[in-house]
Enzyme design. Structure first.
Site, PDB file in Angstrom:
ATOM      1  N   SER A  14       0.830  -1.218   0.000  1.00 39.56           N
ATOM      2  CA  SER A  14       0.000   0.000   0.000  1.00 39.56           C
ATOM      3  C   SER A  14       0.862   1.265   0.000  1.00 39.56           C
ATOM      4  CB  SER A  14      -0.915   0.014   1.222  1.00 39.56           C
ATOM      5  OG  SER A  14      -1.555   1.273   1.298  1.00 39.56           O
ATOM      6  N   LYS A  65     -12.625  -4.374   0.706  1.00 41.19           N
ATOM      7  CA  LYS A  65     -13.446  -3.190   0.422  1.00 41.19           C
ATOM      8  C   LYS A  65     -14.958  -3.457   0.487  1.00 41.19           C
ATOM      9  CE  LYS A  65     -10.144  -0.535  -2.318  1.00 41.19           C
ATOM     10  NZ  LYS A  65      -9.988   0.224  -3.571  1.00 41.19           N
ATOM     11  N   ASP A 102     -12.598   6.724  -4.303  1.00 41.90           N
ATOM     12  CA  ASP A 102     -11.942   6.513  -5.595  1.00 41.90           C
ATOM     13  C   ASP A 102     -12.611   7.338  -6.701  1.00 41.90           C
ATOM     14  OD1 ASP A 102      -9.828   4.894  -4.932  1.00 41.90           O
ATOM     15  OD2 ASP A 102     -10.901   3.013  -5.288  1.00 41.90           O
TER      16      ASP A 102
HETATM   17  N1  LIG Z   1      -4.922   5.221  -9.648  1.00 45.94           N
HETATM   18  C1  LIG Z   1      -5.613   4.762  -8.621  1.00 45.94           C
HETATM   19  O1  LIG Z   1      -5.830   5.439  -7.617  1.00 45.94           O
HETATM   20  C2  LIG Z   1      -6.195   3.390  -8.701  1.00 45.94           C
HETATM   21  C3  LIG Z   1      -7.303   3.034  -7.905  1.00 45.94           C
HETATM   22  C4  LIG Z   1      -7.813   1.743  -7.999  1.00 45.94           C
HETATM   23  C5  LIG Z   1      -7.223   0.830  -8.869  1.00 45.94           C
HETATM   24  N2  LIG Z   1      -6.146   1.214  -9.613  1.00 45.94           N
HETATM   25  C6  LIG Z   1      -5.531   0.263 -10.549  1.00 45.94           C
HETATM   26  O2  LIG Z   1      -6.529  -0.095 -11.487  1.00 45.94           O
HETATM   27  C7  LIG Z   1      -6.349  -1.437 -11.917  1.00 45.94           C
HETATM   28  C8  LIG Z   1      -7.672  -2.199 -11.781  1.00 45.94           C
HETATM   29  O3  LIG Z   1      -8.024  -2.264 -10.415  1.00 45.94           O
HETATM   30  P1  LIG Z   1      -9.334  -3.032  -9.906  1.00 45.94           P
HETATM   31  O4  LIG Z   1      -9.376  -2.877  -8.446  1.00 45.94           O
HETATM   32  O5  LIG Z   1     -10.524  -2.643 -10.709  1.00 45.94           O
HETATM   33  O6  LIG Z   1      -8.948  -4.548 -10.268  1.00 45.94           O
HETATM   34  P2  LIG Z   1      -9.924  -5.785 -10.518  1.00 45.94           P
HETATM   35  O7  LIG Z   1     -11.216  -5.595  -9.800  1.00 45.94           O
HETATM   36  O8  LIG Z   1      -9.099  -6.991 -10.274  1.00 45.94           O
HETATM   37  O9  LIG Z   1     -10.233  -5.688 -12.114  1.00 45.94           O
HETATM   38  C9  LIG Z   1      -9.229  -5.942 -13.052  1.00 45.94           C
HETATM   39  C10 LIG Z   1      -9.732  -5.600 -14.440  1.00 45.94           C
HETATM   40  O10 LIG Z   1      -8.666  -5.809 -15.388  1.00 45.94           O
HETATM   41  C11 LIG Z   1      -9.107  -6.733 -16.394  1.00 45.94           C
HETATM   42  N3  LIG Z   1      -7.987  -7.562 -16.846  1.00 45.94           N
HETATM   43  C12 LIG Z   1      -7.038  -8.163 -16.076  1.00 45.94           C
HETATM   44  N4  LIG Z   1      -6.185  -8.873 -16.856  1.00 45.94           N
HETATM   45  C13 LIG Z   1      -6.621  -8.708 -18.141  1.00 45.94           C
HETATM   46  C14 LIG Z   1      -6.159  -9.183 -19.404  1.00 45.94           C
HETATM   47  N5  LIG Z   1      -5.062  -9.984 -19.509  1.00 45.94           N
HETATM   48  N6  LIG Z   1      -6.829  -8.803 -20.531  1.00 45.94           N
HETATM   49  C15 LIG Z   1      -7.917  -8.008 -20.438  1.00 45.94           C
HETATM   50  N7  LIG Z   1      -8.408  -7.524 -19.259  1.00 45.94           N
HETATM   51  C16 LIG Z   1      -7.757  -7.867 -18.126  1.00 45.94           C
HETATM   52  C17 LIG Z   1     -10.159  -7.565 -15.716  1.00 45.94           C
HETATM   53  O11 LIG Z   1     -10.973  -8.177 -16.694  1.00 45.94           O
HETATM   54  P3  LIG Z   1     -11.829  -9.521 -16.334  1.00 45.94           P
HETATM   55  O12 LIG Z   1     -13.087  -9.024 -15.680  1.00 45.94           O
HETATM   56  O13 LIG Z   1     -12.046 -10.161 -17.641  1.00 45.94           O
HETATM   57  O14 LIG Z   1     -10.964 -10.346 -15.405  1.00 45.94           O
HETATM   58  C18 LIG Z   1     -10.894  -6.495 -14.901  1.00 45.94           C
HETATM   59  O15 LIG Z   1     -11.756  -5.743 -15.709  1.00 45.94           O
HETATM   60  C19 LIG Z   1      -5.217  -2.008 -11.061  1.00 45.94           C
HETATM   61  O16 LIG Z   1      -4.036  -1.935 -11.810  1.00 45.94           O
HETATM   62  C20 LIG Z   1      -5.115  -1.050  -9.886  1.00 45.94           C
HETATM   63  O17 LIG Z   1      -3.808  -0.928  -9.366  1.00 45.94           O
HETATM   64  C21 LIG Z   1      -5.623   2.459  -9.561  1.00 45.94           C
END
Ligand SMILES: NC(=O)c1ccc[n+]([C@@H]2O[C@H](COP(=O)([O-])OP(=O)(O)OC[C@H]3O[C@@H](n4cnc5c(N)ncnc54)[C@H](OP(=O)(O)O)[C@@H]3O)[C@@H](O)[C@H]2O)c1
Length: 277
Positions: A14, A65, A102
């Protein structure tokens, strides 16, 4: 001394301590921000004694969460709509309250880095249907966006989100993501693709208008392959670090009584840690 923490399992990765400790020092506050590794089966007990342990509140990260939202006595509209909480505090009656910041972090960063992103009111393309995509959909709809294409590798998840968020959100096939960029004013990567150690996002930007904004919520690396490709063809780009920094603001204010600023110095401080990661 006022204390807050981030609760996760694992929690080591984190970045929240880096941000909150920076602000504690900057504002000269007698406070602490700690990391608490809490197993899923221990979360209810941990939150039940959060106040007794001396915490004014907490951030919540994966995988807690959704459970944190269920365990809170009061939840705001953002947390309920997104279905997950990332910020907890106590109200004057001592009740555990939950929010999800977020969406606030995403939209505040978008306005900061691309103030005119919504002037033309073109459709928006969101890639991904995980927790972050939920927060982004909530934020976009709250801003009055009327048309959002949602593409996800697993189409069912995109459809479920489209159902939850209503007719402005249209699930499309993952294979159609390139074609559907034609006429979009904003493209957002809310998948984990492009992150250090993961595959880059496979996308062809040819159909995307040159004056569209391209945002990535992945912040490590800061310039993802998507942002580099968008910048090279002249699109305005928005990186994901600002979202991370801004989402921390409401929690810090609730726990420590000062609304902190997201400054260039904070950004530099966190960027240095990303380089070291
Ligand atoms: N900047 C910020 O403050 C912030 C805040 C939150 C999250 N994030 C980042 O945002 C990203 C997503 O977070 P999350 O919490 O939403 O994660 P999550 O719930 O695990 O969702 C991951 C997403 O990525 C897709 N994905 C993963 N591998 C893939 C692949 N090989 N090809 C196509 N799609 C793929 C998944 O698709 P499927 O549904 O098909 O598995 C899903 O839509 C992470 O990298 C996280 O670090 C950043």
């Amino acid at each position: 001394m006022r204390r807050a923490c981030v609760i996760g399992w694992p929690v080591e990765h984190s970045r929240s301590p880096l941000i909150h400790r920076f602000w504690l020092k900057q504002y000269g506050i007698d406070g602490a921000y700690e990391k608490e590794a809490v197993r899923p089966e221990a979360l209810a007990r941990f939150l039940g004694s959060l106040g007794a342990q001396g915490f004014a509140g907490a951030n919540v990260t994966l995988p807690h969460k959704e459970a944190a939202l269920r365990l809170a006595a009061v939840a705001d509209e953002a947390a309920r709509s997104i279905g997950a909480a990332n910020t907890l505090w106590f109200d004057q009656a001592g009740r555990l309250c939950a929010s999800n910041t977020d969406a606030y972090g995403f939209i505040t960063n978008l306005y900061e880095q691309a103030p005119s992103w919504n002037d033309a009111r073109w459709p928006v393309m969101v890639l991904g249907a995980g927790g972050a995509a939920r927060a982004i959909l909530h934020a976009l709809l709250a801003e009055g966006v009327t048309r959002i294409f949602l593409a996800n590798r697993t189409r069912d998840r995109a459809e479920a989100l489209a159902q939850t968020f209503g007719p402005a959100v249209e699930a499309i096939d993952w294979q159609d993501r390139n074609r559907a960029l034609s006429g979009c004013g904003l493209l957002i990567n809310a998948t984990s693709l492009g992150m250090t150690g993961k595959d880059p996002l496979d996308i062809d930007l040819a159909a995307l208008p040159k004056d569209a904004v391209v945002a990535d919520i992945v912040y490590s690396p800061l310039e993802t392959p998507l942002l580099a490709a968008a910048r090279a063809r002249g699109n305005r780009v928005v990186d994901g670090l600002g979202m991370l920094l801004h989402q921390a603001v409401p929690g810090f204010e609730r726990w420590f009584g000062v609304r902190p600023e997201v400054t260039a110095a904070l950004r530099t401080h966190v960027v240095a840690s990303l380089g070291a990661a």
